[in-house]
Write an enzyme that holds these catalytic residues in place. Structure first.
Site, PDB file in Angstrom:
ATOM      1  N   CYS A 135       0.605  42.947  -3.484  1.00  0.00           N
ATOM      2  CA  CYS A 135       0.482  41.505  -3.727  1.00  0.00           C
ATOM      3  C   CYS A 135      -0.183  40.725  -2.575  1.00  0.00           C
ATOM      4  CB  CYS A 135       1.859  40.899  -3.952  1.00  0.00           C
ATOM      5  SG  CYS A 135       2.776  41.692  -5.256  1.00  0.00           S
ATOM      6  N   ARG A 188      -6.219  44.329  -1.647  1.00  0.00           N
ATOM      7  CA  ARG A 188      -4.840  44.786  -1.476  1.00  0.00           C
ATOM      8  C   ARG A 188      -4.306  45.467  -2.733  1.00  0.00           C
ATOM      9  NH1 ARG A 188      -2.209  42.394   2.796  1.00  0.00           N
ATOM     10  NH2 ARG A 188      -0.197  42.364   1.760  1.00  0.00           N
ATOM     11  N   TRP A 201       0.809  42.973  -7.803  1.00  0.00           N
ATOM     12  CA  TRP A 201       0.750  44.417  -8.049  1.00  0.00           C
ATOM     13  C   TRP A 201       2.108  44.773  -8.641  1.00  0.00           C
ATOM     14  CZ3 TRP A 201       3.107  49.025  -6.464  1.00  0.00           C
ATOM     15  CH2 TRP A 201       2.359  50.195  -6.657  1.00  0.00           C
ATOM     16  N   ASN A 257       5.700  38.408  -2.253  1.00  0.00           N
ATOM     17  CA  ASN A 257       5.213  39.771  -2.026  1.00  0.00           C
ATOM     18  C   ASN A 257       6.390  40.563  -1.481  1.00  0.00           C
ATOM     19  OD1 ASN A 257       3.934  42.114  -1.218  1.00  0.00           O
ATOM     20  ND2 ASN A 257       2.936  41.198   0.561  1.00  0.00           N
ATOM     21  N   GLY A 258       6.715  41.685  -2.138  1.00  0.00           N
ATOM     22  CA  GLY A 258       7.831  42.507  -1.672  1.00  0.00           C
ATOM     23  C   GLY A 258       8.725  42.892  -2.832  1.00  0.00           C
ATOM     24  N   GLU A 260      -8.016  65.454   3.398  1.00  0.00           N
ATOM     25  CA  GLU A 260      -8.516  64.077   3.351  1.00  0.00           C
ATOM     26  C   GLU A 260      -9.682  63.972   2.353  1.00  0.00           C
ATOM     27  OE1 GLU A 260      -7.461  61.353   4.110  1.00  0.00           O
ATOM     28  OE2 GLU A 260      -9.164  59.993   4.220  1.00  0.00           O
ATOM     29  N   LYS A 287      -9.638  61.511  -0.868  1.00  0.00           N
ATOM     30  CA  LYS A 287     -10.684  60.490  -1.021  1.00  0.00           C
ATOM     31  C   LYS A 287     -11.342  60.618  -2.385  1.00  0.00           C
ATOM     32  CE  LYS A 287     -10.261  58.315   1.361  1.00  0.00           C
ATOM     33  NZ  LYS A 287      -9.454  57.911   2.468  1.00  0.00           N
ATOM     34  N   GLU A 328      -8.860  59.676  -5.344  1.00  0.00           N
ATOM     35  CA  GLU A 328      -8.424  58.283  -5.448  1.00  0.00           C
ATOM     36  C   GLU A 328      -9.516  57.347  -5.944  1.00  0.00           C
ATOM     37  OE1 GLU A 328      -8.340  57.368  -0.642  1.00  0.00           O
ATOM     38  OE2 GLU A 328      -7.115  56.130  -1.923  1.00  0.00           O
ATOM     39  N   HIS A 353      -2.847  82.972  -3.644  1.00  0.00           N
ATOM     40  CA  HIS A 353      -1.432  83.140  -3.986  1.00  0.00           C
ATOM     41  C   HIS A 353      -1.068  82.351  -5.245  1.00  0.00           C
ATOM     42  CE1 HIS A 353      -0.685  85.468  -0.406  1.00  0.00           C
ATOM     43  NE2 HIS A 353      -1.405  84.583   0.269  1.00  0.00           N
ATOM     44  N   LYS A 404      -3.742  48.441  -1.049  1.00  0.00           N
ATOM     45  CA  LYS A 404      -4.179  48.720   0.319  1.00  0.00           C
ATOM     46  C   LYS A 404      -3.001  48.841   1.276  1.00  0.00           C
ATOM     47  CE  LYS A 404      -7.251  49.201   3.547  1.00  0.00           C
ATOM     48  NZ  LYS A 404      -7.876  50.534   3.599  1.00  0.00           N
TER      49      LYS A 404
HETATM   50  C1  F6R Z   1      -6.080  56.638   1.232  1.00  0.00           C
HETATM   51  C2  F6R Z   1      -5.287  55.595   1.841  1.00  0.00           C
HETATM   52  C3  F6R Z   1      -3.811  55.723   1.843  1.00  0.00           C
HETATM   53  C4  F6R Z   1      -3.227  55.219   3.181  1.00  0.00           C
HETATM   54  C5  F6R Z   1      -1.694  55.193   3.106  1.00  0.00           C
HETATM   55  C6  F6R Z   1      -1.078  54.738   4.405  1.00  0.00           C
HETATM   56  O1  F6R Z   1      -7.433  56.338   1.299  1.00  0.00           O
HETATM   57  O2  F6R Z   1      -5.810  54.613   2.305  1.00  0.00           O
HETATM   58  O3  F6R Z   1      -3.411  57.028   1.604  1.00  0.00           O
HETATM   59  O4  F6R Z   1      -3.675  56.036   4.203  1.00  0.00           O
HETATM   60  O5  F6R Z   1      -1.284  54.336   2.080  1.00  0.00           O
HETATM   61  O6  F6R Z   1      -1.444  53.434   4.710  1.00  0.00           O
HETATM   62  P1  F6R Z   1      -1.344  52.869   6.173  1.00  0.00           P
HETATM   63  O7  F6R Z   1      -2.327  53.634   7.009  1.00  0.00           O
HETATM   64  O8  F6R Z   1      -1.708  51.428   6.051  1.00  0.00           O
HETATM   65  O9  F6R Z   1       0.056  53.086   6.637  1.00  0.00           O
END
Ligand code: F6R
Length: 592
Positions: free
Chosen positions: A2, A27, A73, A97-98, A469, A473, A476, A492, A587
């Protein structure tokens, strides 16, 4: 998650609020809404979907100088107009937000008198505050009382119909910044919403209430005493939250990686600077690293690096698990928390748990003044600037540089590397050629991947962490299923999924273990996989080699991850995905 914006001032509040919401779109959200004062009335407009849909419903030709706005969200209740914020009850209108953890028990009591219109925990806050206000008649007293009754996390912006020239704000465990320009007061979940108007802001803390009017902002503590707040100056570019000619923020942020690495390498350009910057970090016998998502992958890279070069045992865990398990820590332990946002709920909860045990905490954080940064004993900022795309790229690279620098520091501290060896890595970091990796063409690979259902990533040691990673990427933002495996593990079980032309992307940058990974690539090749490698030299048997420069082995993951970021980007672009705002993602993950 949010986003909240609040404005009171001389400009048209509707424009400022909608602009602000757009700058917080990154976000993650699924509906939005606005409440503003016009003709001495509180007006509320809400819409499902994008802010642009909400915008269509607003008449901007009105004289409006005060309002609050929100992107939601969904957590409690589906995305819908009824569940979108603001929520209102008689004299109270608010956005949140929360998550209110005790909302069900509060609602049960309040439902005896009040007919709830939404499924949200937020409406419960509006109703509860209205009830308290009816009794106390003073809004600040009511807010102090409200805090005592709420369990969970909240950033709240509140309008009270008895005081239509003010916005009230309070928070716990969810971020909120408050700012003044020459002729207005602002509040927001994050700095991009205010950068057009001011670079100076204050962080609202947990035992504080902010009262915004067009002339000033007053901060009160829980004793109703007025307090003065520290003003922070945003250090990045004013247009940091603008796309600047790039198709997507994600691409812009990948291009920024070169400068970020350069800046960090200058800040830590010599052995002496490294020692100076990390002078608060003592000697530890054991390190735990705690993070989520991509930041967790940095933790895995850090484990390989610190164990190998500094000879310190490292335990890495995702925060949502670390939080609920037994930890083996003592006064010689260090716990490192890695987080771009500095607000990730599980990581923050782990930090608090570790602090209660009296163990030293160090955080690697991007967002200045965020909760994790503020609450850690030692903070190292990644200084990557605001990251707008939901999928992290530049902050990941910045975190990577920091954990490499920490490794050098620990290694020197432990007599495992000499001053000369450390200096030589620092010199190589300054010379790192990121531009060449970014400028390669990844579109051909994207064409191969775009229509596939399953893609595998392989690597060993640090290459494995980078593979994790790359896989995250890709999935997502392109919505293609992919998995990353420690190369030796595939046989395995998972190798049964390899069939004709299944893409397998392997990392071959970790010298000491390359031959073993090559054998694993041959195993999948023998089963008709389409093989792609990020490698420091081309191999004939591999279908597609992406050759990157060989540099100091500690620095290889920086160069190795960039092609994977760009492969994900180009694939998602070809598929027409919403790259900067992938579905269902947020985000800053401020819920557990
Ligand atoms: C993937 C991504 C998420 C964040 C995760 C942790 O691209 O951005 O997996 O890495 O939500 O977020 P932070 O770093 O803000 O604690």
């Amino acid at each position: 998650m949010c986003g909240i914006v609040g404005y009171v001032g001389k400009k048209n509040a509707l424009n400022v609020l909608i602009d602000g919401l757009k700058s917080l779109e990154y976000r993650g959200y699924d509906s939005s809404g606005i409440a503003y004062i016009s003709n001495d009335e509180v007006n509320i407009i809400k819409e499902k979907g994008k802010v642009s849909e909400l915008e269509k419903k607003i008449n901007f030709n009105q004289d409006v100088d005060l309002g609050i706005a929100h992107t939601r969200w969904a957590t409690h209740g589906e995305p819908s107009v009824k569940n979108a914020h603001p929520h209102t009850c008689e004299k109270i209108t608010l956005v949140h937000n929360g998550i209110i953890e005790n909302y069900e028990e509060l609602k049960e009591e309040l439902a005896k008198k009040y007919n709830f219109l939404s499924d949200t925990d937020t409406e419960v806050v509006a109703v509860l505050l209205n009830e308290i206000y009816k009794e106390k008649k003073d809004i600040v007293d009511s807010l102090i009382e409200l805090k005592k009754k709420l369990v969970g996390s909240y950033a709240l912006a509140i309008l009270v119909s008895d005081e239509k020239d003010k916005i009230y704000a309070l928070r716990k465990n969810s971020p909120l910044i408050v700012a003044r320009s020459t002729d207005a007061s602002f509040l927001a979940s994050d700095v991009p919403a205010i950068l057009k108007y001011t670079k100076k802001y204050s962080l609202l803390l947990e035992n504080e209430i902010a009262i915004l009017t067009k002339d000033k902002i007053t901060f009160l503590n829980d004793e109703k005493e007025e307090i003065t707040k520290e003003i922070i100056t945003f250090e990045g570019e004013e247009n940091a939250a603008l796309k600047g000619g790039y198709d997507h923020f994600m691409l812009k942020e990948i291009y920024e990686e070169e400068n970020i690495v350069k800046r960090l390498s200058e800040e830590y350009s010599s052995f002496e600077k490294l020692l100076h910057n990390f002078k608060d970090i003592k000697k530890y016998n054991k390190i735990d690293i705690v993070a989520c998502g991509s930041a967790y992958h940095i933790g895995i890279i850090a484990r390989y690096l610190i164990e190998e070069y500094a000879d310190i045992p490292v335990n890495v865990e995702v925060a949502s698990e670390y939080r609920y398990k037994k930890n083996f820590l003592d006064k010689n332990s260090l716990v490192i928390f890695i987080s771009q946002s500095g607000e990730t709920a599980d990581t923050l909860a782990c930090l608090r748990k570790v602090k209660e045990l009296g163990v030293t905490t160090l955080s690697i954080v991007n967002v200045v003044g965020s909760s994790i940064a503020r609450e850690s004993d030692i903070v190292i900022y990644t200084k990557a600037g605001p990251e707008i795309a939901v999928a992290t790229t530049k902050a990941f690279v910045a975190q990577l540089v920091i954990v490499i620098l920490l490794t050098l520091y620990f290694a020197y501290q432990n007599n495992k590397m000499t001053k000369e060896e450390v200096s030589s890595v620092l010199k190589d970091l300054q010379k790192l050629n990121i531009k060449d990796v970014i400028n390669k063409d990844y579109k051909d690979i994207a064409k191969i991947l775009k229509d596939k259902n399953d893609i595998f990533f392989l690597g060993r040691n640090i290459d494995y962490a980078v593979a994790l990673e790359g896989s995250l990427k890709l999935k997502e933002i392109s919505y293609i299923h992919s998995e990353a495996y420690a190369a030796g593990e595939l046989k395995h079980g998972t190798i049964s999924l390899i069939e004709n032309k299944t893409p397998v992307i392997s990392l071959l940058t970790c010298d000491k273990i390359i031959e073993k990974t090559i054998s694993n690539i041959k195993e999948v090749k023998a089963r008709d996989a389409y093989t792609i490698a990020i490698t420091t030299k081309a191999y004939d048997f591999i279908d597609k080699n992406i050759v990157i420069e060989k540099t100091n082995k500690l620095l290889m993951p920086i160069l190795a991850v960039i092609p994977l970021q760009l492969i994900a980007y180009e694939t998602a672009k070809l598929k027409g995905c919403d790259i900067d705002k992938p579905r269902n993602l947020a985000k800053s993950v401020t819920v557990e």
